[in-house]
Design a protein around this motif. Structure first.
Motif, PDB file in Angstrom:
ATOM      1  N   ARG A 106      85.771 -15.145  31.979  1.00  0.00           N
ATOM      2  CA  ARG A 106      87.192 -14.950  32.251  1.00  0.00           C
ATOM      3  C   ARG A 106      87.442 -13.560  32.828  1.00  0.00           C
ATOM      4  NH1 ARG A 106      90.340 -15.830  27.153  1.00  0.00           N
ATOM      5  NH2 ARG A 106      89.374 -17.867  27.228  1.00  0.00           N
ATOM      6  N   CYS A 120      94.911 -28.352  23.202  1.00  0.00           N
ATOM      7  CA  CYS A 120      95.325 -28.700  21.847  1.00  0.00           C
ATOM      8  C   CYS A 120      96.567 -29.577  21.912  1.00  0.00           C
ATOM      9  CB  CYS A 120      95.619 -27.440  21.032  1.00  0.00           C
ATOM     10  SG  CYS A 120      94.151 -26.476  20.694  1.00  0.00           S
ATOM     11  N   ASN A 122      98.516 -30.596  19.653  1.00  0.00           N
ATOM     12  CA  ASN A 122      99.637 -30.286  18.765  1.00  0.00           C
ATOM     13  C   ASN A 122     100.441 -29.085  19.257  1.00  0.00           C
ATOM     14  OD1 ASN A 122      97.415 -28.639  18.259  1.00  0.00           O
ATOM     15  ND2 ASN A 122      98.083 -28.190  16.194  1.00  0.00           N
ATOM     16  N   LEU A 123      99.944 -28.407  20.287  1.00  0.00           N
ATOM     17  CA  LEU A 123     100.679 -27.241  20.798  1.00  0.00           C
ATOM     18  C   LEU A 123     101.431 -27.610  22.066  1.00  0.00           C
ATOM     19  CD1 LEU A 123      98.012 -24.432  20.353  1.00  0.00           C
ATOM     20  CD2 LEU A 123      99.807 -25.137  18.790  1.00  0.00           C
ATOM     21  N   LEU A 131      96.385 -20.046  25.430  1.00  0.00           N
ATOM     22  CA  LEU A 131      95.558 -20.062  24.221  1.00  0.00           C
ATOM     23  C   LEU A 131      94.357 -19.135  24.381  1.00  0.00           C
ATOM     24  CD1 LEU A 131      95.241 -21.238  21.456  1.00  0.00           C
ATOM     25  CD2 LEU A 131      93.921 -23.101  22.429  1.00  0.00           C
ATOM     26  N   GLY A 132      94.162 -18.277  23.400  1.00  0.00           N
ATOM     27  CA  GLY A 132      93.045 -17.349  23.428  1.00  0.00           C
ATOM     28  C   GLY A 132      93.310 -16.096  24.233  1.00  0.00           C
ATOM     29  N   LEU A 140     103.657  -8.649  18.362  1.00  0.00           N
ATOM     30  CA  LEU A 140     104.078 -10.039  18.261  1.00  0.00           C
ATOM     31  C   LEU A 140     103.844 -10.758  19.578  1.00  0.00           C
ATOM     32  CD1 LEU A 140     107.433  -9.678  16.365  1.00  0.00           C
ATOM     33  CD2 LEU A 140     105.212 -10.337  15.485  1.00  0.00           C
ATOM     34  N   ARG A 141     103.821 -12.089  19.492  1.00  0.00           N
ATOM     35  CA  ARG A 141     103.688 -12.855  20.718  1.00  0.00           C
ATOM     36  C   ARG A 141     104.922 -12.648  21.582  1.00  0.00           C
ATOM     37  NH1 ARG A 141     102.908 -17.720  17.634  1.00  0.00           N
ATOM     38  NH2 ARG A 141     104.861 -18.281  18.562  1.00  0.00           N
TER      39      ARG A 141
ATOM     40  N   PHE B 271     107.147 -16.198   9.279  1.00  0.00           N
ATOM     41  CA  PHE B 271     107.035 -15.299  10.427  1.00  0.00           C
ATOM     42  C   PHE B 271     105.601 -15.280  10.951  1.00  0.00           C
ATOM     43  CE2 PHE B 271     106.715 -11.063  12.304  1.00  0.00           C
ATOM     44  CZ  PHE B 271     107.813 -11.094  13.137  1.00  0.00           C
ATOM     45  N   GLY B 274     104.841 -18.589  12.636  1.00  0.00           N
ATOM     46  CA  GLY B 274     105.672 -18.936  13.782  1.00  0.00           C
ATOM     47  C   GLY B 274     105.639 -17.944  14.929  1.00  0.00           C
ATOM     48  N   ARG B 275     105.417 -16.660  14.632  1.00  0.00           N
ATOM     49  CA  ARG B 275     105.643 -15.668  15.672  1.00  0.00           C
ATOM     50  C   ARG B 275     104.417 -14.840  16.043  1.00  0.00           C
ATOM     51  NH1 ARG B 275     108.146 -14.870  19.014  1.00  0.00           N
ATOM     52  NH2 ARG B 275     109.263 -12.921  18.829  1.00  0.00           N
ATOM     53  N   THR B 276     103.334 -14.994  15.304  1.00  0.00           N
ATOM     54  CA  THR B 276     102.191 -14.132  15.615  1.00  0.00           C
ATOM     55  C   THR B 276     101.075 -14.928  16.303  1.00  0.00           C
ATOM     56  OG1 THR B 276     101.057 -14.533  13.543  1.00  0.00           O
ATOM     57  CG2 THR B 276     102.647 -12.742  13.559  1.00  0.00           C
ATOM     58  N   VAL B 277     100.190 -14.205  16.941  1.00  0.00           N
ATOM     59  CA  VAL B 277      99.049 -14.821  17.613  1.00  0.00           C
ATOM     60  C   VAL B 277      98.155 -15.511  16.574  1.00  0.00           C
ATOM     61  CG1 VAL B 277      96.966 -14.341  18.931  1.00  0.00           C
ATOM     62  CG2 VAL B 277      99.092 -13.208  19.520  1.00  0.00           C
ATOM     63  N   ARG B 280      99.541 -18.875  15.714  1.00  0.00           N
ATOM     64  CA  ARG B 280      99.291 -19.819  16.802  1.00  0.00           C
ATOM     65  C   ARG B 280      97.848 -20.288  16.773  1.00  0.00           C
ATOM     66  NH1 ARG B 280     101.753 -19.934  21.749  1.00  0.00           N
ATOM     67  NH2 ARG B 280     103.598 -20.179  20.480  1.00  0.00           N
ATOM     68  N   HIS B 281      96.925 -19.375  16.467  1.00  0.00           N
ATOM     69  CA  HIS B 281      95.514 -19.736  16.453  1.00  0.00           C
ATOM     70  C   HIS B 281      95.180 -20.683  15.302  1.00  0.00           C
ATOM     71  CE1 HIS B 281      94.043 -16.200  19.164  1.00  0.00           C
ATOM     72  NE2 HIS B 281      94.803 -17.063  19.777  1.00  0.00           N
ATOM     73  N   TYR B 283      97.140 -23.043  14.220  1.00  0.00           N
ATOM     74  CA  TYR B 283      97.518 -24.368  14.721  1.00  0.00           C
ATOM     75  C   TYR B 283      96.518 -24.867  15.758  1.00  0.00           C
ATOM     76  CZ  TYR B 283     102.012 -24.318  12.352  1.00  0.00           C
ATOM     77  OH  TYR B 283     102.980 -24.321  11.391  1.00  0.00           O
ATOM     78  N   ALA B 284      96.039 -23.967  16.606  1.00  0.00           N
ATOM     79  CA  ALA B 284      95.097 -24.359  17.658  1.00  0.00           C
ATOM     80  C   ALA B 284      93.784 -24.843  17.050  1.00  0.00           C
ATOM     81  CB  ALA B 284      94.842 -23.189  18.605  1.00  0.00           C
ATOM     82  N   GLY B 286      93.335 -26.127  14.133  1.00  0.00           N
ATOM     83  CA  GLY B 286      93.541 -27.432  13.510  1.00  0.00           C
ATOM     84  C   GLY B 286      93.760 -28.536  14.526  1.00  0.00           C
ATOM     85  N   ALA B 292      89.864 -24.759  21.111  1.00  0.00           N
ATOM     86  CA  ALA B 292      90.282 -23.412  20.729  1.00  0.00           C
ATOM     87  C   ALA B 292      89.122 -22.445  20.924  1.00  0.00           C
ATOM     88  CB  ALA B 292      90.755 -23.401  19.273  1.00  0.00           C
ATOM     89  N   GLY B 296      88.516 -19.134  23.719  1.00  0.00           N
ATOM     90  CA  GLY B 296      88.350 -17.751  23.293  1.00  0.00           C
ATOM     91  C   GLY B 296      88.996 -17.427  21.965  1.00  0.00           C
ATOM     92  N   VAL B 297      89.477 -18.454  21.230  1.00  0.00           N
ATOM     93  CA  VAL B 297      89.987 -18.204  19.885  1.00  0.00           C
ATOM     94  C   VAL B 297      88.782 -18.009  18.972  1.00  0.00           C
ATOM     95  CG1 VAL B 297      91.240 -19.203  17.944  1.00  0.00           C
ATOM     96  CG2 VAL B 297      92.051 -19.595  20.265  1.00  0.00           C
ATOM     97  N   GLY B 354      96.480 -29.405  12.148  1.00  0.00           N
ATOM     98  CA  GLY B 354      97.263 -29.105  13.340  1.00  0.00           C
ATOM     99  C   GLY B 354      98.767 -29.175  13.144  1.00  0.00           C
TER     100      GLY B 354
END
Lengths: 281, 410
Positions: A106, A120, A122-123, A131-132, A140-141, B271, B274-277, B280-281, B283-284, B286, B292, B296-297, B354
């Protein structure tokens, strides 16, 4: 569900086009963007790649074709950094380099869409695109920025995704492929590898994906298209590179070469045209 | 309220009417499920309020509802993260017993101050979580097996540590559960003002957060919930929180400390998810672990961290359990893992990973808690209580599944 709001489709303005062009800065030198020499890869006793050469230039779609087990996907994974070659040289824009990991790929500007879509369900669309490599602001995002970029990239592909907040699970196979291709455009790629992007798609969806591939070329990227489907390959590619048993078995100009010549190279038949090859079509 | 008038012109009723109903419902998306679970909680509360002749919502009963179920909520927060990532943790009950025993020992035998003991408990929980996370994430043993082993290991260690009941005679420690916030603002009528102020602040914070989220969506031209629904949601939450604050303010002590602790944890973890990387990871991982990983997760690190996290939360639950009983016993935490898992699934988490939310798990825990309390007030035989709770779990998940299937086919 499948009805698309016409207002959201196809209003891709020149201004937005310019934006994308700026995001994806290209080098249009005569040096191949990606140059591979003598790439070999063994899995135990199995010789997946034996001294493969490959050159890809900017503004070019190179199709990588071959029968099952010819080494196409292995070569794609080498370019993507998922496999390390046992021997061989890789140059990107003339610079000798190695691609040990997907994230190294990358950084070098190589983006890959794998055969088994790495998405994914579910996203939502934005989350998948980033992602990643989520964009952060103050720890924060930065969802707002990511959503705006997601929309711009999808528009650059003329893709028909209703909203960037749509969960992937509700999209059609073609739309998911579009998301997978759009994913490659995040983060200034120079080289895009597409592994069987039209497998398992309907005729209409395939056409849509092929337009996306043409858009990638227009954006100035070097595109490597791996496919079984000769019709698709001939529709979008500039050059066709044939692999057979992990070796190069000919490079053809897509515009001038006959279908039969390519098929012969794939199957290893020395004779150009036989009735049986026609039947294979 | 001036914000209402700002929003109104952007949502003309004419435009609203053009969108077909099916699309509007699908636009509701994941929220519909979320509203469903809240509705179920309210129905169950009203049902038992009726069945117990109004005894369920007596102020002191509401306080003890939170005191009794705080541990489930704390564990459910950690468990829903584990379940979303596609794992399960069967060991939390045993970890609660072990950590509870060490915390009690550290106060009574080692003479540690109560707050050091609390920190120690959380730290030991995290270490236990790191142990399990190591086997799951880096060795690759399924979480089911690692935590099943953990369930035996830590129960065994708990029996070693707590050979007999360890009484904790530290009022500061025990008031973590039994205590209330000091009512330094006095009373308004019979109502504790501190509680009312906290309730009002909660409502205000929720409204501001919701408005900001909505503004953000609108700024990026994204789909927003219908204004009516949005306002209904705000009013609903305001009424519920307001009602709860009034009830609590009428209780003997006022605002229970434990509710403040649980509330802070809920907000913090909502929080985080819902709001942090990192959220999100989770959920990814799962949703599609190979994807994922290819993207690069750092999936192993995510797995490791969620088990460290649930370990630490099991430490918190151990402190709560020990403080509530005023003693540590080796049999503490029996079936806690099942309570937490049930809360997550009632709250809409998917077995396949997920999908799942902190708020859902908390509501799931409250549904089980209200059932427990309601049935106890009605003096239903505990054996029957257990059978009823089992049925509720089964029906909740079945209802969810049937709903999803119907949504999928339409």
């Amino acid at each position: 569900m499948s009805a698309v709001d016409p207002a959201q489709v196809g209003d891709f303005t020149d201004q937005q086009h310019d934006d994308v062009e700026q995001v994806i800065t290209m080098s249009t030198s005569p040096v191949p963007l990606l140059s591979m020499r003598g790439i070999s890869k063994n899995f135990g006793a199995v010789e997946a790649l034996a001294g493969v050469d490959l050159d890809v230039f900017a503004h070019e779609v190179v199709a990588l074709v071959g029968d099952n087990g010819a080494g196409k996907s292995t070569l794609a994974k080498v370019i993507a950094g998922a496999h390390t070659p046992d021997s061989g040289l890789i140059e990107i824009a003339g610079e000798p380099t190695s691609i040990p990991t997907p994230s190294a790929a990358r950084t070098l500007g190589v983006a890959t869409v794998f055969q088994d879509l790495a998405l994914c369900d579910n996203l939502d669309v934005t989350s998948n695109l980033f992602l990643g490599r989520e964009v952060k602001r103050g720890g924060l995002r930065d969802d707002g920025y990511m959503e705006a970029t997601a929309r711009r990239v999808l528009q650059a592909l003329n893709s028909r995704i209703p909203s960037v907040r749509t969960p992937l699970s509700t999209l059609s196979a073609g739309q998911r492929q579009a998301v997978a291709i759009a994913r490659t455009l995040i983060g200034e790629p120079r080289i895009v590898v597409l592994d069987e992007p039209t497998a398992a798609l309907s005729v209409g969806q395939t056409a849509e994906v092929l337009t996306h591939i043409e858009r990638l070329r227009e954006l100035g990227l070097a595109v490597i298209l791996i496919s079984h489907n000769m019709t698709d390959v001939r529709a979008v590619s500039d050059r066709i590179v044939v692999l057979r048993h992990g070796r190069n078995n000919g490079t053809f100009d897509a515009a001038t070469t006959s279908h039969e010549a390519v098929l012969a190279a794939i199957t290893g038949a020395t004779v150009r045209s036989t009735p049986r090859l026609h039947a294979l079509r | 309220m001036s914000t209402d008038t700002n929003l109104a012109p952007a949502m003309p009723s004419g435009e609203q009417a053009r969108i077909p109903l099916s699309q509007r419902l699908s636009g509701l998306g994941g929220n519909a499920r979320q509203y469903g679970i809240f509705a179920a909680l309210i129905v169950i509360i009203l049902l038992f309020q009726g069945l117990t002749d109004g005894r369920l919502l007596k102020p002191d009963n509401v306080v003890s509802l939170f005191q009794q179920n705080a541990y489930v909520m704390v564990l459910a927060i950690g468990m829903v993260m584990v379940i979303v990532a596609g794992h399960i943790d069967l060991s939390v009950g045993s970890v609660v017993a072990l950590v509870g025993g060490i915390v009690a020992l550290s106060i009574t035998d080692w003479g540690l101050p109560w707050w050091v003991a609390v920190l120690l408990g959380v730290a030991i929980g995290a270490v236990v979580g790191a142990w399990q996370g190591f086997w799951i994430a880096y060795v690759g043993i399924p979480a089911f097996i690692v935590t099943l082993a953990g369930m035996l290991i830590f129960r065994g260690l708990a029996l070693v540590v707590v050979s007999q009941t360890i009484r904790v005679n530290d009022d500061n420690f025990n008031s973590i559960v039994s205590g209330s916030l000091p009512n330094f603002l006095g009373f308004s009528g019979d109502m504790d003002v501190v509680t009312l102020v906290i309730g009002a602040l909660t409502i205000a914070a929720f409204a501001i957060a919701q408005f900001r989220a909505r503004m953000q969506l609108r700024k990026h031209d994204l789909h927003v919930e219908a204004l009516g629904l949005f306002i209904a949601k705000l009013v609903g939450v305001a009424v519920a929180v307001g009602f709860l604050s009034v009830l609590l303010s009428l209780s003997a002590g006022g605002m229970p400390i434990i509710l403040v602790i649980v509330g802070v944890l809920i907000v913090a973890y909502t929080f985080l998810m819902g709001r942090t990387v990192f959220g999100r990871h989770i959920y990814a991982v799962g949703g599609n672990r190979p994807a994922a990983s290819l993207s690069g997760v750092r999936t192993k690190r995510v797995d490791f961290m969620i088990f460290v996290n649930i370990g630490a939360l099991a430490g918190v639950a151990a402190i709560i359990t020990t403080a509530r009983g005023g003693a540590a016993v080796a049999a503490a935490g029996q079936n806690f893992e099942l309570d937490a898992i049930a809360a997550c699934f009632i709250g809409g988490a998917a077995v396949t990973g997920g999908i799942g939310r902190i708020s859902g798990a908390i509501v799931g825990a409250l549904i089980m808690g209200v059932l427990n309390m309601g049935l106890s007030i009605m003096s239903v035989d505990p054996s029957w209580q257990q059978a009823i709770k089992g049925l509720v779990l089964l029906f909740a998940v079945a209802f969810d599944l049937i709903n999803k299937r119907r949504a999928g086919t339409s």
